[in-house]
Design an enzyme around this catalytic site. Structure first.
Site, PDB file in Angstrom:
ATOM      1  CE  LYS A   1       1.998 -17.552  -3.431  1.00 14.46           C
ATOM      2  NZ  LYS A   1       1.249 -18.777  -3.442  1.00 14.46           N
TER       3      LYS A   1
ATOM      4  CG  ASP B   1      -8.184  -5.029   1.649  1.00  9.67           C
ATOM      5  OD1 ASP B   1      -9.098  -4.457   2.437  1.00  9.67           O
ATOM      6  OD2 ASP B   1      -7.955  -4.662   0.468  1.00  9.67           O
TER       7      ASP B   1
ATOM      8  CG  ASP C   1     -13.734  -7.302   2.197  1.00  8.29           C
ATOM      9  OD1 ASP C   1     -13.471  -6.669   3.345  1.00  8.29           O
ATOM     10  OD2 ASP C   1     -14.441  -6.819   1.258  1.00  8.29           O
TER      11      ASP C   1
ATOM     12  CE1 TYR D   1      -3.173  -2.689   0.740  1.00 13.90           C
ATOM     13  CE2 TYR D   1      -4.573  -0.707   1.338  1.00 13.90           C
ATOM     14  CZ  TYR D   1      -4.455  -2.263   0.866  1.00 13.90           C
ATOM     15  OH  TYR D   1      -5.680  -2.972   0.918  1.00 13.90           O
TER      16      TYR D   1
ATOM     17  CG  ASP E   1      -1.689 -20.221  -1.794  1.00 14.44           C
ATOM     18  OD1 ASP E   1      -1.151 -20.222  -0.789  1.00 14.44           O
ATOM     19  OD2 ASP E   1      -1.122 -20.649  -3.119  1.00 14.44           O
TER      20      ASP E   1
HETATM   21  C1  IPM Z   1     -10.440  -1.382   3.943  1.00 13.15           C
HETATM   22  C2  IPM Z   1     -10.301  -0.802   2.931  1.00 13.15           C
HETATM   23  C3  IPM Z   1      -9.455   0.108   2.397  1.00 13.15           C
HETATM   24  C4  IPM Z   1      -8.345  -0.649   2.437  1.00 13.15           C
HETATM   25  C5  IPM Z   1      -9.515   0.921   1.220  1.00 13.15           C
HETATM   26  C6  IPM Z   1     -10.566   1.814   1.053  1.00 13.15           C
HETATM   27  C7  IPM Z   1      -8.220   1.986   1.032  1.00 13.15           C
HETATM   28  O1  IPM Z   1     -10.756  -1.744   1.877  1.00 13.15           O
HETATM   29  O2  IPM Z   1     -10.275  -0.429   4.981  1.00 13.15           O
HETATM   30  O3  IPM Z   1     -10.355  -2.926   4.063  1.00 13.15           O
HETATM   31  O4  IPM Z   1      -7.666  -1.398   1.216  1.00 13.15           O
HETATM   32  O5  IPM Z   1      -7.459  -0.806   3.597  1.00 13.15           O
HETATM   33 MN    MN Z   2     -10.865  -3.927   2.463  1.00 14.92          MN
END
Ligand code: IPM
Ligand code: MN
Ligand code: NAD
Length: 372
Positions: free
Chosen positions: A192, A248, A252, A142, A224
């Site tokens: 990884k 990240d 999710d 990032y 993975d």
């Molecule tokens: C998160 C989001 C952010 C990230 C984006 C919006 C920059 O996806 O907080 O998970 O990738 O960290």
């Molecule tokens: Mn995210």
């Protein structure tokens, strides 16, 4: 009455809808302990770009640094997707994280018993899951340099850099080991290392630090395989520590264990600062409809009480109000199915019920802090 100041950055899309609920809940939960929450609100993200010409102003960054504690909604949306990188709403978020030095992003994955049937995964696989994802937040791909777009032989190309230093890995790994000591004493480091140099640095740094934590079991998993194991058998994990990009994506994915991404809170800590935000985004597809799930934002307010305000009982009260609302059967659209005993509810209806429950919550500290 003690007074505490929190900076609120509601942002874009459903950000303002869920932040309003989180602020109301936070104020009510803290008032019971004679703590008055004062909020200072600023534009942030796409709305910031529209009003101030930039997604975050220096004044807002300085204000956040001064007051230390920030509650954020979400940023972004299709309207701003074609802006240059520095004007994008997401750039504001990355800048804020970096400037606050909040390198440790805690993403707790708790499956509420009432929602064990709400996930797309089988109940027996997910029920009882309790994972803490410790995501490194201010390094990795990032922020790595160089990053640029250029052209070679008429063929445009872009470069991002994934970089980790030993000290960056050690400080996030330390957070993971310390958190594990207060839980089931197990850390799984995800990388990884079979391919990436930066992951080999990651792994050797974690192994080195582990010598200081002989009481904590350390395992390693390739990212993975981890993506697969999270779905196959999530209960095998206690604390998971990983880099910025992997964290990240995996968080999710892990959100779906809880039934919806609308359930997942986060706390970002470092340098004495605390940034609290739901894991989900601005959800442009449902913004303005009054149907967003506010519980991730509300649970983030609970984490603010726990980690920044040192108000463990207020945090517990908020968390148990979430549990009660779910037990009573209220579900926003993202969680709703035709399960008997459940009622489809909008954002405001959930908010009202949370506040009613909190008005009757315990007002004495019942238990000391247990940490992450
Ligand atoms: C998160 C989001 C952010 C990230 C984006 C919006 C920059 O996806 O907080 O998970 O990738 O960290
Ligand atoms: Mn995210
Ligand atoms: P998203 O998390 O916004 O939405 C993904 C899906 O989940 C959508 O269908 C959405 O309706 C649903 N969803 C998310 N939160 C919900 C909630 N609280 N209640 C009910 N449903 C919910 O992810 P996306 O669509 O990939 O991204 C949209 C925008 O948000 C992008 O601009 C992205 O950069 C941004 N984003 C911001 C943050 C942040 O500010 N922390 C995090 C992730 C994405």
């Amino acid at each position: 009455m003690t007074k505490k100041t929190i900076i609120t950055l509601p942002g874009d899309g459903i950000g303002p809808e869920v932040t309003k609920v989180a602020v109301d809940v936070l104020k009510t939960a803290c008032r019971a302990f004679d703590v008055q929450i004062e909020t200072i609100e600023r534009n942030f993200g796409g709305i910031g770009y529209e009003i101030d010409g930039e997604p975050v102003t220096e004044e807002t960054i300085e204000l956040c640094k001064k007051h230390n504690f920030v509650l954020l909604g979400a940023v972004g949306g299709p309207k701003w997707d074609n802006l240059t990188a520095d004007k994008r709403p997401e750039a504001a978020l990355l800048k804020l994280r970096k400037e606050l030095g909040v390198y440790a992003n805690l993403r707790p994955i708790n499956v509420y018993p009432a929602l064990a049937g709400a996930s797309t995964l089988k109940e027996e696989v997910i029920s009882g899951t309790n994972i803490l994802i410790m995501r490194e937040l201010t390094g990795g791909i990032y922020f790595g340099e160089p990053r640029f777009t250029a052209e070679e032989n008429g063929d445009p190309y872009s470069v991002d850099t994934m970089r980790y230093s030993r000290s960056e890995v050690r400080r996030i790994a330390r957070k993971a080991f310390d958190a594990a000591r207060l839980r089931d004493k197990r850390v799984c480091s995800v990388d990884k290392a079979n391919v990436l140099e930066s992951s080999r640095m990651w792994r050797s740094s974690v192994v080195e630090l582990a010598e200081e934590y002989p009481d904590v079991e350390l395992t390693h998993m390739l990212v993975d395989n981890c993506a697969m194991q999270l779905i196959r058998n999530p209960k095998q994990f206690d604390v998971m520590v990983t880099g910025n990009l992997f964290g990240d994506i995996l968080s999710d994915e892990a959100a779906m264990l809880t039934g919806s991404i609308g359930m997942l809170p986060s706390a970002s800590l470092g340098d004495g600062n605390g940034l609290y935000e739901p894991v989900h985004g601005s959800a442009p597809d449902i913004a303005g409809e009054g149907i967003a799930n506010p519980l991730a934002a509300v649970a983030s307010a609970a984490l603010l009480c726990r980690y920044s305000l040192d108000m463990e009982q207020a945090a517990k009260n908020i968390e148990s109000s979430i549990e009660t609302v779910l037990k009573e059967g209220y579900r926003t659209a993202d969680l709703f199915s035709d399960e008997p005993g459940t009622t489809k509810a909008g954002t405001e209806q959930i908010a009202r019920r949370l506040l009613e429950i909190l008005e009757k919550a315990p007002t004495e500290d019942l238990q000391a802090s247990e940490g992450p």
